[in-house]
Design an enzyme around this catalytic site. Structure first.
Site, PDB file in Angstrom:
ATOM      1  N   TYR A  29       0.805  -1.232   0.000  1.00  0.00           N
ATOM      2  CA  TYR A  29       0.000   0.000   0.000  1.00  0.00           C
ATOM      3  C   TYR A  29       0.839   1.284   0.000  1.00  0.00           C
ATOM      4  O   TYR A  29       0.274   2.380  -0.032  1.00  0.00           O
ATOM      5  CB  TYR A  29      -0.948  -0.007   1.205  1.00  0.00           C
ATOM      6  CG  TYR A  29      -1.949  -1.139   1.139  1.00  0.00           C
ATOM      7  CD1 TYR A  29      -2.952  -1.141   0.182  1.00  0.00           C
ATOM      8  CD2 TYR A  29      -1.878  -2.228   2.014  1.00  0.00           C
ATOM      9  CE1 TYR A  29      -3.865  -2.179   0.089  1.00  0.00           C
ATOM     10  CE2 TYR A  29      -2.789  -3.278   1.942  1.00  0.00           C
ATOM     11  CZ  TYR A  29      -3.773  -3.238   0.973  1.00  0.00           C
ATOM     12  OH  TYR A  29      -4.669  -4.276   0.882  1.00  0.00           O
ATOM     13  N   HIS A  87     -15.702  -6.069  -1.302  1.00  0.00           N
ATOM     14  CA  HIS A  87     -15.912  -7.452  -1.734  1.00  0.00           C
ATOM     15  C   HIS A  87     -17.033  -8.149  -0.970  1.00  0.00           C
ATOM     16  O   HIS A  87     -17.285  -9.329  -1.189  1.00  0.00           O
ATOM     17  CB  HIS A  87     -14.594  -8.228  -1.573  1.00  0.00           C
ATOM     18  CG  HIS A  87     -13.393  -7.445  -2.007  1.00  0.00           C
ATOM     19  ND1 HIS A  87     -13.195  -7.066  -3.317  1.00  0.00           N
ATOM     20  CD2 HIS A  87     -12.347  -6.907  -1.307  1.00  0.00           C
ATOM     21  CE1 HIS A  87     -12.078  -6.357  -3.404  1.00  0.00           C
ATOM     22  NE2 HIS A  87     -11.546  -6.240  -2.191  1.00  0.00           N
ATOM     23  N   ASP A  94     -26.118  -0.697  -1.946  1.00  0.00           N
ATOM     24  CA  ASP A  94     -27.505  -0.215  -1.923  1.00  0.00           C
ATOM     25  C   ASP A  94     -27.565   1.265  -1.562  1.00  0.00           C
ATOM     26  O   ASP A  94     -28.385   2.016  -2.115  1.00  0.00           O
ATOM     27  CB  ASP A  94     -28.335  -1.020  -0.910  1.00  0.00           C
ATOM     28  CG  ASP A  94     -28.614  -2.442  -1.378  1.00  0.00           C
ATOM     29  OD1 ASP A  94     -28.360  -2.748  -2.562  1.00  0.00           O
ATOM     30  OD2 ASP A  94     -29.064  -3.261  -0.547  1.00  0.00           O
ATOM     31  N   HIS A 107      -9.381   2.430  -5.572  1.00  0.00           N
ATOM     32  CA  HIS A 107      -8.505   1.508  -4.843  1.00  0.00           C
ATOM     33  C   HIS A 107      -7.051   1.878  -5.089  1.00  0.00           C
ATOM     34  O   HIS A 107      -6.671   2.187  -6.228  1.00  0.00           O
ATOM     35  CB  HIS A 107      -8.737   0.063  -5.291  1.00  0.00           C
ATOM     36  CG  HIS A 107     -10.131  -0.403  -5.048  1.00  0.00           C
ATOM     37  ND1 HIS A 107     -10.566  -0.773  -3.795  1.00  0.00           N
ATOM     38  CD2 HIS A 107     -11.187  -0.503  -5.870  1.00  0.00           C
ATOM     39  CE1 HIS A 107     -11.848  -1.086  -3.874  1.00  0.00           C
ATOM     40  NE2 HIS A 107     -12.251  -0.947  -5.117  1.00  0.00           N
ATOM     41  N   ILE A 108      -6.277   1.776  -4.046  1.00  0.00           N
ATOM     42  CA  ILE A 108      -4.845   2.077  -4.144  1.00  0.00           C
ATOM     43  C   ILE A 108      -4.151   1.047  -5.039  1.00  0.00           C
ATOM     44  O   ILE A 108      -3.324   1.388  -5.878  1.00  0.00           O
ATOM     45  CB  ILE A 108      -4.230   2.085  -2.729  1.00  0.00           C
ATOM     46  CG1 ILE A 108      -4.851   3.238  -1.921  1.00  0.00           C
ATOM     47  CG2 ILE A 108      -2.708   2.195  -2.786  1.00  0.00           C
ATOM     48  CD1 ILE A 108      -4.590   3.156  -0.427  1.00  0.00           C
ATOM     49  N   ARG A 118     -10.567 -10.755  -4.568  1.00  0.00           N
ATOM     50  CA  ARG A 118     -10.602  -9.275  -4.615  1.00  0.00           C
ATOM     51  C   ARG A 118     -11.105  -8.771  -5.970  1.00  0.00           C
ATOM     52  O   ARG A 118     -11.282  -7.574  -6.174  1.00  0.00           O
ATOM     53  CB  ARG A 118      -9.205  -8.686  -4.366  1.00  0.00           C
ATOM     54  CG  ARG A 118      -8.717  -8.837  -2.950  1.00  0.00           C
ATOM     55  CD  ARG A 118      -7.429  -8.042  -2.753  1.00  0.00           C
ATOM     56  NE  ARG A 118      -6.673  -8.556  -1.633  1.00  0.00           N
ATOM     57  CZ  ARG A 118      -6.828  -8.170  -0.365  1.00  0.00           C
ATOM     58  NH1 ARG A 118      -7.715  -7.256  -0.056  1.00  0.00           N
ATOM     59  NH2 ARG A 118      -6.099  -8.707   0.603  1.00  0.00           N
TER      60      ARG A 118
HETATM   61  O1  CA2 Z   1      -6.294  -1.294  -2.854  1.00  0.00           O
HETATM   62  C1  CA2 Z   1      -7.126  -0.809  -2.089  1.00  0.00           C
HETATM   63  O2  CA2 Z   1      -7.253   0.389  -1.911  1.00  0.00           O
HETATM   64  C2  CA2 Z   1      -8.022  -1.749  -1.268  1.00  0.00           C
HETATM   65  O3  CA2 Z   1      -9.314  -1.155  -1.217  1.00  0.00           O
HETATM   66  C3  CA2 Z   1      -7.411  -1.821   0.114  1.00  0.00           C
HETATM   67  C4  CA2 Z   1      -8.149  -2.799   1.023  1.00  0.00           C
HETATM   68  C5  CA2 Z   1      -8.312  -4.162   0.356  1.00  0.00           C
HETATM   69  O4  CA2 Z   1      -9.107  -5.010   1.181  1.00  0.00           O
HETATM   70  C6  CA2 Z   1      -8.971  -4.042  -1.009  1.00  0.00           C
HETATM   71  O5  CA2 Z   1      -9.043  -5.323  -1.597  1.00  0.00           O
HETATM   72  C7  CA2 Z   1      -8.159  -3.122  -1.904  1.00  0.00           C
HETATM   73  C8  CA2 Z   1      -7.382  -2.958   2.335  1.00  0.00           C
HETATM   74  C9  CA2 Z   1      -7.386  -1.703   3.150  1.00  0.00           C
HETATM   75  C10 CA2 Z   1      -6.523  -1.907   4.356  1.00  0.00           C
HETATM   76  O6  CA2 Z   1      -5.457  -0.993   4.278  1.00  0.00           O
HETATM   77  C11 CA2 Z   1      -4.312  -1.262   4.962  1.00  0.00           C
HETATM   78  C12 CA2 Z   1      -3.302  -0.373   4.766  1.00  0.00           C
HETATM   79  C13 CA2 Z   1      -2.105  -0.577   5.386  1.00  0.00           C
HETATM   80  C14 CA2 Z   1      -1.922  -1.676   6.210  1.00  0.00           C
HETATM   81  C15 CA2 Z   1      -2.956  -2.555   6.396  1.00  0.00           C
HETATM   82  C16 CA2 Z   1      -4.168  -2.345   5.775  1.00  0.00           C
END
Ligand code: CA2
Length: 155
Positions: A29, A87, A94, A107-108, A118
């Site tokens: 991330y 997901h 809704d 999404h990042i 995912r």
């Molecule tokens: O890529 C993304 O932005 C996601 O939405 C991030 C979610 C993941 O479940 C999606 O599939 C994709 C996870 C968010 C949690 O973010 C964290 C950041 C740093 C450390 C731990 C979790």
């Protein structure tokens, strides 16, 4: 609803665990924090004359409430990174459908290049557009996209 009746606020909503951004799993991330994301969003929004309501919650119901709030306030748009709720959440889907505020799912990471579970998003079915894989720059791109929708260029 006519675009002209919308106000100049964009809601940027962040789902569960995004408060940890920049503190864990930087290989996935990145090192930017959620505060950095907020700064980026405010800068992108200001360039279009938008104000920003920037929020994060680990609770699905709170995200749903904020989507309703964006609807009641006739927000110009919503940028939402639903995180894990992407997901799983029929309720977030809704809510977005119900309020009719133009919504960009952001999404990042590129969720389609990750684990198969995912690849499906309930939110995409309700979103106007989806951005993924550009890191945190995706948030600014989402705001640019909403601004372009609000003031479409003449063709
Ligand atoms: O890529 C993304 O932005 C996601 O939405 C991030 C979610 C993941 O479940 C999606 O599939 C994709 C996870 C968010 C949690 O973010 C964290 C950041 C740093 C450390 C731990 C979790």
């Amino acid at each position: 609803m006519a675009k002209s009746t919308r106000n100049k606020t964009v809601y940027v909503l962040n789902g569960p665990n995004l408060n940890l951004l920049g503190t864990r799993e930087p290989q996935i991330y990145g090192r930017a924090t959620l505060k950095d994301v907020e700064k980026l969003c405010r800068k992108a929004a200001a360039a279009h004359g938008f104000a920003v309501e920037f929020r994060q919650s680990n609770h699905e119901g709170e995200i749903v409430d904020w989507i309703h709030e964006a609807g009641a306030n006739k927000a110009a748009g919503i940028v939402i990174n639903p995180a894990g709720l992407t997901h799983t959440s029929v309720s977030v889907h809704d809510a977005i459908k119900a309020v009719g505020v133009p919504t960009v799912e952001c999404h990042i990471t590129n969720i389609h290049a990750r684990e198969p579970w995912r690849h499906h998003s309930y939110v995409s079915l309700a979103a106007k557009a989806v951005i993924c894989g550009f890191g945190i720059d995706g948030y600014a791109l989402a705001i640019d996209g909403l601004a372009a929708t609000a003031a479409p260029r003449k063709r």
